[in-house]
Structures are given as C-alpha cells and as structure tokens.
Design a protein around this motif. Structure first.
Motif, PDB file in Angstrom:
ATOM      1  N   LEU A 158       7.201  12.124   3.212  1.00 26.50           N
ATOM      2  CA  LEU A 158       5.923  12.605   3.742  1.00 26.50           C
ATOM      3  C   LEU A 158       6.225  13.216   5.099  1.00 26.50           C
ATOM      4  O   LEU A 158       6.478  12.499   6.064  1.00 26.50           O
ATOM      5  CB  LEU A 158       4.916  11.457   3.860  1.00 26.50           C
ATOM      6  CG  LEU A 158       3.546  11.791   4.418  1.00 26.50           C
ATOM      7  CD1 LEU A 158       2.827  12.809   3.530  1.00 26.50           C
ATOM      8  CD2 LEU A 158       2.710  10.541   4.566  1.00 26.50           C
ATOM      9  N   GLY A 159       6.278  14.548   5.134  1.00 23.00           N
ATOM     10  CA  GLY A 159       6.701  15.227   6.366  1.00 23.00           C
ATOM     11  C   GLY A 159       8.153  14.891   6.641  1.00 23.00           C
ATOM     12  O   GLY A 159       9.011  15.041   5.772  1.00 23.00           O
ATOM     13  N   VAL A 203      10.533   9.221   5.395  1.00 25.74           N
ATOM     14  CA  VAL A 203      10.867   8.834   4.030  1.00 25.74           C
ATOM     15  C   VAL A 203      10.517   7.356   3.872  1.00 25.74           C
ATOM     16  O   VAL A 203      10.919   6.518   4.694  1.00 25.74           O
ATOM     17  CB  VAL A 203      12.368   9.070   3.718  1.00 25.74           C
ATOM     18  CG1 VAL A 203      12.700   8.584   2.324  1.00 25.74           C
ATOM     19  CG2 VAL A 203      12.718  10.542   3.864  1.00 25.74           C
ATOM     20  N   PHE A 204       9.767   7.052   2.823  1.00 22.88           N
ATOM     21  CA  PHE A 204       9.317   5.688   2.567  1.00 22.88           C
ATOM     22  C   PHE A 204       9.906   5.188   1.259  1.00 22.88           C
ATOM     23  O   PHE A 204      10.029   5.938   0.287  1.00 22.88           O
ATOM     24  CB  PHE A 204       7.782   5.636   2.470  1.00 22.88           C
ATOM     25  CG  PHE A 204       7.087   6.087   3.717  1.00 22.88           C
ATOM     26  CD1 PHE A 204       6.850   5.209   4.761  1.00 22.88           C
ATOM     27  CD2 PHE A 204       6.677   7.406   3.854  1.00 22.88           C
ATOM     28  CE1 PHE A 204       6.219   5.627   5.909  1.00 22.88           C
ATOM     29  CE2 PHE A 204       6.036   7.841   5.001  1.00 22.88           C
ATOM     30  CZ  PHE A 204       5.808   6.944   6.033  1.00 22.88           C
ATOM     31  N   SER A 205      10.237   3.912   1.221  1.00 20.44           N
ATOM     32  CA  SER A 205      10.673   3.264  -0.007  1.00 20.44           C
ATOM     33  C   SER A 205       9.468   2.539  -0.587  1.00 20.44           C
ATOM     34  O   SER A 205       8.845   1.714   0.090  1.00 20.44           O
ATOM     35  CB  SER A 205      11.788   2.259   0.308  1.00 20.44           C
ATOM     36  OG  SER A 205      12.146   1.563  -0.854  1.00 20.44           O
ATOM     37  N   VAL A 206       9.107   2.876  -1.827  1.00 18.74           N
ATOM     38  CA  VAL A 206       7.929   2.294  -2.463  1.00 18.74           C
ATOM     39  C   VAL A 206       8.387   1.475  -3.664  1.00 18.74           C
ATOM     40  O   VAL A 206       9.070   1.981  -4.544  1.00 18.74           O
ATOM     41  CB  VAL A 206       6.938   3.390  -2.922  1.00 18.74           C
ATOM     42  CG1 VAL A 206       5.696   2.767  -3.538  1.00 18.74           C
ATOM     43  CG2 VAL A 206       6.568   4.298  -1.759  1.00 18.74           C
ATOM     44  N   LYS A 207       8.044   0.190  -3.669  1.00 25.88           N
ATOM     45  CA  LYS A 207       8.400  -0.693  -4.776  1.00 25.88           C
ATOM     46  C   LYS A 207       7.163  -1.478  -5.183  1.00 25.88           C
ATOM     47  O   LYS A 207       6.274  -1.707  -4.384  1.00 25.88           O
ATOM     48  CB  LYS A 207       9.502  -1.665  -4.362  1.00 25.88           C
ATOM     49  CG  LYS A 207      10.799  -0.964  -4.028  1.00 25.88           C
ATOM     50  CD  LYS A 207      11.884  -1.953  -3.689  1.00 25.88           C
ATOM     51  CE  LYS A 207      13.114  -1.228  -3.214  1.00 25.88           C
ATOM     52  NZ  LYS A 207      14.113  -1.034  -4.212  1.00 25.88           N
TER      53      LYS A 207
END
Length: 65
Positions: A33-34, A37-41
C-alpha cells in the motif's frame, strides 16, 4: 494482542470478503500500500472437531510410545 471487537461482514462487504478468501487460500499474503508492505495472515479462533480430537489424544508422539 488481538482485538476483541468482531466486525460482522455482510452482502455489502463483497470486496473485503473476496480479499479475505484470497488470504486464506494463500495461507497469507504480502500487500503493498504505497511504500508500505504488510504481511496479512488469517487464523481461526476456533478448533475444528478433527483438530480437537487430535489434541485430546496427545498427538502422534503419545500414540507411538
């Protein structure tokens, strides 16, 4: 610490539901996002009957003894 608030998704939340299904199918995703960086679990808050049976029998090590 996980939030105790539960967000109930309905018919109007199709995009969010689709996204969560993708995360579940992939066992997690990295999302940019822009510049971030995100880790989604996703993990279940409940244990399935099969999982509960496995845990209450002590797992594979207890059966092999």
């Amino acid at each position: 610490m996980p939030s105790k608030e539960i967000l109930v998704l309905g018919e109007g939340d199709k995009e969010i539901i689709d996204f969560l299904e993708k995360v579940r199918a992939a066992s997690g995703l990295r999302v940019q996002l822009g510049n971030d960086v995100f880790s989604v679990k996703i993990s279940s808050e409940t244990v399935s009957d099969k999982g509960r049976a496995f845990l209450t029998k002590g797992g594979p090590l207890a059966r092999n003894e």
